[in-house]
Design a protein around this motif. Structure first.
Motif, PDB file in Angstrom:
ATOM      1  N   TYR A 230       0.796  -0.860  -0.033  1.00  0.00           N
ATOM      2  CA  TYR A 230       0.098   0.421   0.181  1.00  0.00           C
ATOM      3  C   TYR A 230       1.355   1.218  -0.196  1.00  0.00           C
ATOM      4  CZ  TYR A 230      -3.304   3.490   1.769  1.00  0.00           C
ATOM      5  OH  TYR A 230      -3.844   4.464   1.851  1.00  0.00           O
ATOM      6  N   ARG A 231       0.500   2.556  -1.375  1.00  0.00           N
ATOM      7  CA  ARG A 231       1.062   3.125  -0.968  1.00  0.00           C
ATOM      8  C   ARG A 231       0.461   4.189  -0.581  1.00  0.00           C
ATOM      9  NH1 ARG A 231       6.826   1.386  -1.679  1.00  0.00           N
ATOM     10  NH2 ARG A 231       6.911   0.534  -2.964  1.00  0.00           N
ATOM     11  N   GLY A 235      -2.666   6.708  -1.564  1.00  0.00           N
ATOM     12  CA  GLY A 235      -4.364   6.198  -1.498  1.00  0.00           C
ATOM     13  C   GLY A 235      -4.118   5.242  -2.185  1.00  0.00           C
ATOM     14  N   ARG A 236      -3.246   4.254  -2.705  1.00  0.00           N
ATOM     15  CA  ARG A 236      -4.050   2.343  -3.466  1.00  0.00           C
ATOM     16  C   ARG A 236      -2.458   1.444  -3.191  1.00  0.00           C
ATOM     17  NH1 ARG A 236      -2.393   2.896  -9.778  1.00  0.00           N
ATOM     18  NH2 ARG A 236      -3.357   0.818 -10.359  1.00  0.00           N
ATOM     19  N   PHE A 237      -2.969   0.497  -3.368  1.00  0.00           N
ATOM     20  CA  PHE A 237      -2.670  -0.785  -2.899  1.00  0.00           C
ATOM     21  C   PHE A 237      -1.720  -0.795  -4.105  1.00  0.00           C
ATOM     22  CE2 PHE A 237      -5.129  -0.929   0.816  1.00  0.00           C
ATOM     23  CZ  PHE A 237      -4.336  -2.190   1.533  1.00  0.00           C
ATOM     24  N   TYR A 238      -0.624  -1.962  -4.476  1.00  0.00           N
ATOM     25  CA  TYR A 238      -0.454  -2.595  -5.466  1.00  0.00           C
ATOM     26  C   TYR A 238      -0.240  -4.353  -5.322  1.00  0.00           C
ATOM     27  CZ  TYR A 238       0.624   1.861  -7.651  1.00  0.00           C
ATOM     28  OH  TYR A 238       0.198   3.472  -8.038  1.00  0.00           O
ATOM     29  N   ASP A 239      -0.079  -4.724  -6.155  1.00  0.00           N
ATOM     30  CA  ASP A 239       0.450  -6.360  -6.009  1.00  0.00           C
ATOM     31  C   ASP A 239       1.773  -6.531  -5.994  1.00  0.00           C
ATOM     32  OD1 ASP A 239      -2.601  -7.586  -6.268  1.00  0.00           O
ATOM     33  OD2 ASP A 239      -1.745  -7.751  -8.586  1.00  0.00           O
ATOM     34  N   ALA A 295      -8.120  -1.325   1.651  1.00  0.00           N
ATOM     35  CA  ALA A 295      -8.595  -0.733   2.073  1.00  0.00           C
ATOM     36  C   ALA A 295      -9.536   0.435   3.473  1.00  0.00           C
ATOM     37  CB  ALA A 295      -8.934  -0.275   0.675  1.00  0.00           C
ATOM     38  N   ALA A 296     -10.297  -0.822   3.298  1.00  0.00           N
ATOM     39  CA  ALA A 296     -11.761  -0.312   4.562  1.00  0.00           C
ATOM     40  C   ALA A 296     -10.212  -0.179   5.950  1.00  0.00           C
ATOM     41  CB  ALA A 296     -12.920  -0.778   4.753  1.00  0.00           C
ATOM     42  N   GLU A 297      -9.697  -0.642   6.048  1.00  0.00           N
ATOM     43  CA  GLU A 297      -8.854  -0.791   7.179  1.00  0.00           C
ATOM     44  C   GLU A 297      -7.671  -0.580   7.139  1.00  0.00           C
ATOM     45  OE1 GLU A 297     -10.497  -1.962   9.397  1.00  0.00           O
ATOM     46  OE2 GLU A 297     -12.573  -3.273   8.090  1.00  0.00           O
ATOM     47  N   VAL A 298      -7.713   0.349   6.084  1.00  0.00           N
ATOM     48  CA  VAL A 298      -5.694   0.952   6.577  1.00  0.00           C
ATOM     49  C   VAL A 298      -5.360   1.400   7.082  1.00  0.00           C
ATOM     50  CG1 VAL A 298      -5.851   2.697   4.547  1.00  0.00           C
ATOM     51  CG2 VAL A 298      -3.855   1.411   4.792  1.00  0.00           C
ATOM     52  N   GLY A 299      -6.434   2.384   7.845  1.00  0.00           N
ATOM     53  CA  GLY A 299      -6.296   2.985   9.050  1.00  0.00           C
ATOM     54  C   GLY A 299      -6.052   3.384   9.805  1.00  0.00           C
ATOM     55  N   GLY A 300      -6.271   1.888  10.817  1.00  0.00           N
ATOM     56  CA  GLY A 300      -5.764   1.615  11.816  1.00  0.00           C
ATOM     57  C   GLY A 300      -4.223   0.547  12.141  1.00  0.00           C
ATOM     58  N   ALA A 306      -5.394  -6.303  10.729  1.00  0.00           N
ATOM     59  CA  ALA A 306      -5.123  -8.156   9.780  1.00  0.00           C
ATOM     60  C   ALA A 306      -6.438  -9.039  11.158  1.00  0.00           C
ATOM     61  CB  ALA A 306      -3.837  -8.200  10.706  1.00  0.00           C
ATOM     62  N   ASP A 307      -6.845  -8.225  12.161  1.00  0.00           N
ATOM     63  CA  ASP A 307      -8.407  -8.654  13.154  1.00  0.00           C
ATOM     64  C   ASP A 307      -8.975  -8.180  11.894  1.00  0.00           C
ATOM     65  OD1 ASP A 307      -6.160  -9.835  14.760  1.00  0.00           O
ATOM     66  OD2 ASP A 307      -5.881  -8.204  16.308  1.00  0.00           O
ATOM     67  N   ARG A 308      -9.382  -6.970  11.832  1.00  0.00           N
ATOM     68  CA  ARG A 308     -10.606  -7.097  10.859  1.00  0.00           C
ATOM     69  C   ARG A 308     -10.926  -7.575  10.038  1.00  0.00           C
ATOM     70  NH1 ARG A 308      -9.674  -0.522  12.634  1.00  0.00           N
ATOM     71  NH2 ARG A 308     -10.386   0.008  15.007  1.00  0.00           N
ATOM     72  N   LEU A 309      -9.958  -7.692   9.649  1.00  0.00           N
ATOM     73  CA  LEU A 309      -9.747  -8.061   8.521  1.00  0.00           C
ATOM     74  C   LEU A 309     -10.470  -9.936   8.381  1.00  0.00           C
ATOM     75  CD1 LEU A 309      -9.966  -7.972   4.604  1.00  0.00           C
ATOM     76  CD2 LEU A 309      -7.663  -9.206   4.629  1.00  0.00           C
ATOM     77  N   TYR A 310     -10.553 -10.546   8.701  1.00  0.00           N
ATOM     78  CA  TYR A 310      -9.950 -11.901   9.204  1.00  0.00           C
ATOM     79  C   TYR A 310     -12.222 -12.319   9.804  1.00  0.00           C
ATOM     80  CZ  TYR A 310     -10.778 -16.683  11.935  1.00  0.00           C
ATOM     81  OH  TYR A 310     -10.808 -17.251  12.432  1.00  0.00           O
TER      82      TYR A 310
END
Length: 333
Positions: A230-231, A235-239, A295-300, A306-310
């Motif tokens: 994540y950059r 504000g974007r994720f890349y593979d 992206a929705a969890e990147v602010g934490g 990790a926990d919220r995505l799981y």
């Protein structure tokens, strides 16, 4: 209780029941039945016991005696099956005990604490789908300001996966003393895996070093999902780039190294296919959907992410976990 004692107890039980057919006598019979089962008393032996006990009360009619002969023959095959089931239960209990030992051993090989540094925030979640996980991870600090990150997926489950985990851990510790680069490390691990595991098995792995001085992550991939970066500025994720054959497939594979520089706020997400290959009802999780969830969890914090995505993926899959789930999140603070 010897055979003679069993006969006396059974005779007493019959006599008491004939004298007064109460519920307490039936309860005593149930308890005796449970005890006889623990003594591996076969059904045909119980029929013979009942026949001998009846003779104590007087002459037994010939047709009744003959009926016991037929019943005994019928129950012989039943008894054989009963013994087979008892044997299977015993073997299953032994296997469960061995699995518990293997699971405890596997957990003891995983790091108890994550490295702590003020410039890097690390989060981790690893959940086994069954008693023993096919996923493996390792995070080890070095005195030169680097720490190595390993995430792997071992084909198969059970004791064979636990043994492979042990082999990988000790092989990396031995090779790590020489501080091999990621590509060279995978090259050596591949030779070890190829020589020491069943031909039907293989291991996918991402291995890399994070340099806290340069804030760079240098890594190599062996058939594993590279993950995401994540950059924060965009504000974007890349593979993440990277490919290579899984460990254990060929004897002399080479692995290309990749390098990623992290700026403040950038995030690395390393994962296993238990994260990416999730099924929701009749469709599978798409890569762009997973990115949107990340992206929705990147602010934490890294651990919160990790926990919220799981939790979100578990809820969407109706609390089913078909495969082992492991994710490492690293954020430059």
């Amino acid at each position: 209780m010897m055979t003679r004692g069993i006969e006396e107890e059974y005779l007493r039980l019959l006599r008491d029941y004939f004298a007064g057919q109460g519920e307490d006598k039936l309860y005593d019979a149930q308890q005796l039945g449970k005890w006889l089962l623990l003594q591996d008393f076969s059904p045909e032996e119980l029929i013979d016991l009942h026949g001998r006990a009846l003779e104590k009360f007087g002459d037994v009619p010939e047709f009744v005696r003959a009926s016991f002969t037929i019943l005994t023959e019928l129950m012989i095959e039943y008894g054989n099956e009963h013994r087979a089931v008892t044997s299977l239960r015993s073997k299953h209990k032994q296997l469960q005990s061995e699995m518990a030992v293997a699971s405890a051993m596997q957990k003891s090989l995983l790091p108890r604490e994550l490295p702590s540094t003020p410039e890097v925030d690390i989060g981790l979640i690893s959940v086994a789908a069954k008693q023993i996980s096919g996923d493996f991870y390792n995070i080890v600090s070095h005195d030169d300001g680097r720490f190595c990150l390993t995430i792997a997926d071992i084909t198969g489950k059970g004791i064979s996966a636990a043994m492979c985990t042990s082999m990988l851990k000790y092989a990396m510790e031995s090779l790590g003393e020489m501080l091999h680069g990621p590509g060279e490390m995978l090259h050596h691990l591949n030779r070890i895996v190829e020589r020491n595991i069943d031909p039907s098995m293989f291991v996918t792995m991402l291995f890399g070093f994070y340099d806290t001085n340069r804030h760079s992550f240098r890594y190599a991939v062996a058939g594993h999902e590279p993950g995401f970066v994540y950059r924060a500025r965009e504000g974007r994720f890349y593979d993440m780039a990277g490919e290579g054959k899984a460990l254990g497939i060929c004897s002399d594979c080479q692995y290309k190294e990749q390098e990623i520089r992290l700026e403040v706020g950038d995030v690395l997400v390393l994962l296993t296919d238990g994260v990416t290959e999730r099924k929701f009802d009749r469709y599978y999780l798409q890569r762009d959907e997973l990115v949107s969830f990340l992206a929705a969890e990147v602010g934490g914090s890294a651990q919160e992410m990790a926990d919220r995505l799981y939790s979100k993926l578990l809820l969407l899959s109706r609390f089913e976990l078909p495969d082992d789930y492991t994710m490492i999140v690293l954020r430059r603070t």
